[in-house]
Scaffold this active site. Sequence first.
Site, PDB file in Angstrom:
ATOM      1  N   CYS A   1      49.141  49.578  42.455  1.00 54.91           N
ATOM      2  CA  CYS A   1      48.552  48.828  41.184  1.00 54.91           C
ATOM      3  C   CYS A   1      47.192  48.611  41.212  1.00 54.91           C
ATOM      4  CB  CYS A   1      49.586  47.282  41.287  1.00 54.91           C
ATOM      5  SG  CYS A   1      51.028  47.588  42.081  1.00 54.91           S
TER       6      CYS A   1
ATOM      7  N   CYS B   1      50.308  46.049  45.004  1.00 56.95           N
ATOM      8  CA  CYS B   1      50.173  46.899  46.003  1.00 56.95           C
ATOM      9  C   CYS B   1      49.094  47.911  45.865  1.00 56.95           C
ATOM     10  CB  CYS B   1      51.489  47.804  46.126  1.00 56.95           C
ATOM     11  SG  CYS B   1      51.990  48.617  44.615  1.00 56.95           S
TER      12      CYS B   1
END
Lengths: 359, 77
Positions: free
Chosen positions: B13, B10
């Site tokens: 991250c 995502c």
Amino acid sequence: MSEIPCPTCASPTQPETGPSPGFWRKGGWLLLALPLWFLVYHFLEPFAEWITASIFKLGLKSHLGSSVTFFFYDTPKVLMLLTLVVLVVTFLQTFVSPERTRAILAKRAGAWGNFLASLLGIITPFCSCSAVPLFIGFVKMGVPLGVTFSYLVSAPTVNEVALLMLFGMFGWKIALLYAATGVAISFFAGLVIGKLGMESSLEPWVLEVTFNPQTIEEAKQSFSGRLDVAVQGVRDIVGKVWPYMLAGIAAGAVIHGYIPESLLVKVMGKGVWWNVPLAVLIGLPLYSNAAGMLPIVQALIGKGAALGTVLAFMMAVISLSPPETIILRKVLKPRLIAVFVGVVTIGILVVGFLFNAIL
Amino acid sequence: MLIEVFGPGCAKCQTLEKHAKEAVEKSGGNHQVVKVSDYAAMAARGILSTPALAVDGHLKSQGKVISSDEILSLLKA
């Protein structure tokens, strides 16, 4: 690797600059900004009317005029509310973490565990990107499957930001109603899934994988340090959700100025039984966050839409999201996904019907 | 040192991975950044919320994006 869309969640990014000295510079100044916030908030409505009447030269009662007033009143209002609410919520969330929640819920079987999980779901920060690691961590460390689901339903359904914004916009009764129904849906959804004994519907690798819990020694945070995290949270979250919010306010403004009350009552009023299932059907595939939904909710209720119908619509939009369901497919077999979506949908329907019947 | 960044991919991250690489650049040392996106591997390391970061096998942070300066101080510690 493709990016997983995740508009509803944002964890505060820590400030890039090193630790700056002093209480006031580290977020303490917010305590002074608060009275100013209330002062400005108080004058928003007359200001919006002044813009409509004096700058746009529109009649306040005309269609366009009331749409314009709605827009110029709601935009700063929702933005200010969102800022304050996110600030408070991120500040409080520096005190809770998924690790702590899991420790509380481990080995807690039975209805009490479901209830506790539903309550904890309100405040714990949750992001659909984290759904899988969280799910595995919970189940592997002895949180019963049904209790885990109570938490998984509650965390997105009873959104802490939506809750406080409902309080700010409609008062405590509606906010409490929203929290209580969300907790009730999560409680029963988890209870049903627990009773069905669906452990066999987990993907096999989940059962085989080993989970080695680790603890992180984190430095104790100071009060101003926590405030600092909260300010970052505001920047991060408000920066991310404002397009949803503006779209919601624009939709709300159109409803407010142009949709005749008689038509709305005929379609979304109390006496119409089919509007609850229709609202859920439309809401389920839609995916927005709470900040975008609230201006629409406000406009609909103002025009005489039934509370149960509007609440069902809002919950359907913000609770079950296609991205989260797709992510959970990695750990759940289709049968359990279907039960999960089905139970939550039924819960939302019951809430809608119940409120339309008793209020 | 080995810096591991855990996350399914995502936006957060990716931000953490970027910060980790910036930290390595700032430190000027010979450190390696590895991205781990396998869920089973995350479970084995006891990760509950993403993004998470480990230095030399020790989990240092999870559920938030920490700054490159913070990662830098983890490298020096």
